[in-house]
Design a protein around this motif. Structure first.
Motif, PDB file in Angstrom:
ATOM      1  N   ASP A 235      -3.069   1.322  -7.074  1.00  0.00           N
ATOM      2  CA  ASP A 235      -2.215   1.769  -5.977  1.00  0.00           C
ATOM      3  C   ASP A 235      -2.309   3.289  -5.871  1.00  0.00           C
ATOM      4  O   ASP A 235      -2.110   3.992  -6.862  1.00  0.00           O
ATOM      5  CB  ASP A 235      -0.768   1.353  -6.264  1.00  0.00           C
TER       6      ASP A 235
ATOM      7  N   ARG B 238      -7.277  -2.762   4.869  1.00  0.00           N
ATOM      8  CA  ARG B 238      -6.797  -3.114   3.524  1.00  0.00           C
ATOM      9  C   ARG B 238      -5.584  -2.256   3.191  1.00  0.00           C
ATOM     10  O   ARG B 238      -5.551  -1.076   3.516  1.00  0.00           O
ATOM     11  CB  ARG B 238      -7.879  -2.852   2.471  1.00  0.00           C
ATOM     12  N   TYR B 239      -4.601  -2.870   2.497  1.00  0.00           N
ATOM     13  CA  TYR B 239      -3.443  -2.099   2.066  1.00  0.00           C
ATOM     14  C   TYR B 239      -2.995  -2.583   0.698  1.00  0.00           C
ATOM     15  O   TYR B 239      -3.260  -3.699   0.295  1.00  0.00           O
ATOM     16  CB  TYR B 239      -2.301  -2.189   3.084  1.00  0.00           C
TER      17      TYR B 239
ATOM     18  N   LYS C 249      -0.357  -3.907  -1.841  1.00  0.00           N
ATOM     19  CA  LYS C 249       0.836  -4.734  -1.668  1.00  0.00           C
ATOM     20  C   LYS C 249       2.076  -4.099  -2.304  1.00  0.00           C
ATOM     21  O   LYS C 249       3.186  -4.311  -1.829  1.00  0.00           O
ATOM     22  CB  LYS C 249       0.605  -6.122  -2.271  1.00  0.00           C
TER      23      LYS C 249
ATOM     24  N   GLY D 154       2.466  -0.596   0.110  1.00  0.00           N
ATOM     25  CA  GLY D 154       2.232  -0.756   1.549  1.00  0.00           C
ATOM     26  C   GLY D 154       1.314   0.303   2.117  1.00  0.00           C
ATOM     27  O   GLY D 154       1.077   0.332   3.328  1.00  0.00           O
ATOM     28  N   LYS D 155       0.772   1.174   1.292  1.00  0.00           N
ATOM     29  CA  LYS D 155      -0.119   2.243   1.769  1.00  0.00           C
ATOM     30  C   LYS D 155      -1.505   1.695   2.107  1.00  0.00           C
ATOM     31  O   LYS D 155      -2.004   0.780   1.434  1.00  0.00           O
ATOM     32  CB  LYS D 155      -0.278   3.324   0.696  1.00  0.00           C
ATOM     33  N   ASP D 156      -2.161   2.275   3.103  1.00  0.00           N
ATOM     34  CA  ASP D 156      -3.530   1.890   3.449  1.00  0.00           C
ATOM     35  C   ASP D 156      -4.492   2.388   2.384  1.00  0.00           C
ATOM     36  O   ASP D 156      -4.284   3.427   1.762  1.00  0.00           O
ATOM     37  CB  ASP D 156      -3.930   2.470   4.800  1.00  0.00           C
TER      38      ASP D 156
END
Length: 119
Positions: free
Chosen positions: A82, A110-111, A113, A116-118
């Motif tokens: 992340d 794509r992000y 989970k 929530g960032k791309d």
């Protein structure tokens, strides 16, 4: 679209712990994705020693000996990191509409989970 691509930062999530001489918990960039074998080569992870036969180059320098390099690791044993929390996360896909030169297109993005960032 693939969950893991070349250049992504991933973390090894299975195998022997680092205290026992393994690679679990190590993070590194993906050097290469082997799609047919469902494997990835990660920088600094899963080192193997390879014995190379001694030879000579055109200039006369010796080649060969014992070399170490990264071996492939299965995709299921790594997780994307992340960008916000620097911890492993699952990958999701969402449709976004992008307008370029007056033309609207829907693009899969794509992000992470967890945040929530791309990606």
């Amino acid at each position: 679209m693939a969950n893991i691509k070349k250049g992504d930062l991933v973390q090894v999530i299975s195998g022997r712990s680092q205290a026992r001489g393994g690679d679990r918990g190590k993070q590194g960039r993906v050097i290469e994705v082997l799609v047919e074998q469902n494997r990835v080569i990660v920088e600094g992870v899963n080192f193997v020693t390879k014995h190379v036969r001694v030879g000579q180059t055109q200039r006369g320098t010796k080649t060969g000996g014992i070399e170490t390099h990264e071996a492939p690791i299965h995709v299921s044993n790594v997780a994307l990191v992340d960008p916000e929390s620097k911890k492993p996360t699952r990958v999701g896909f969402r449709e976004e509409s992008v307008t370029k030169d007056g033309v609207t297109k829907t693009v899969r993005v794509r992000y992470a989970k967890k945040s929530g960032k791309d990606l």
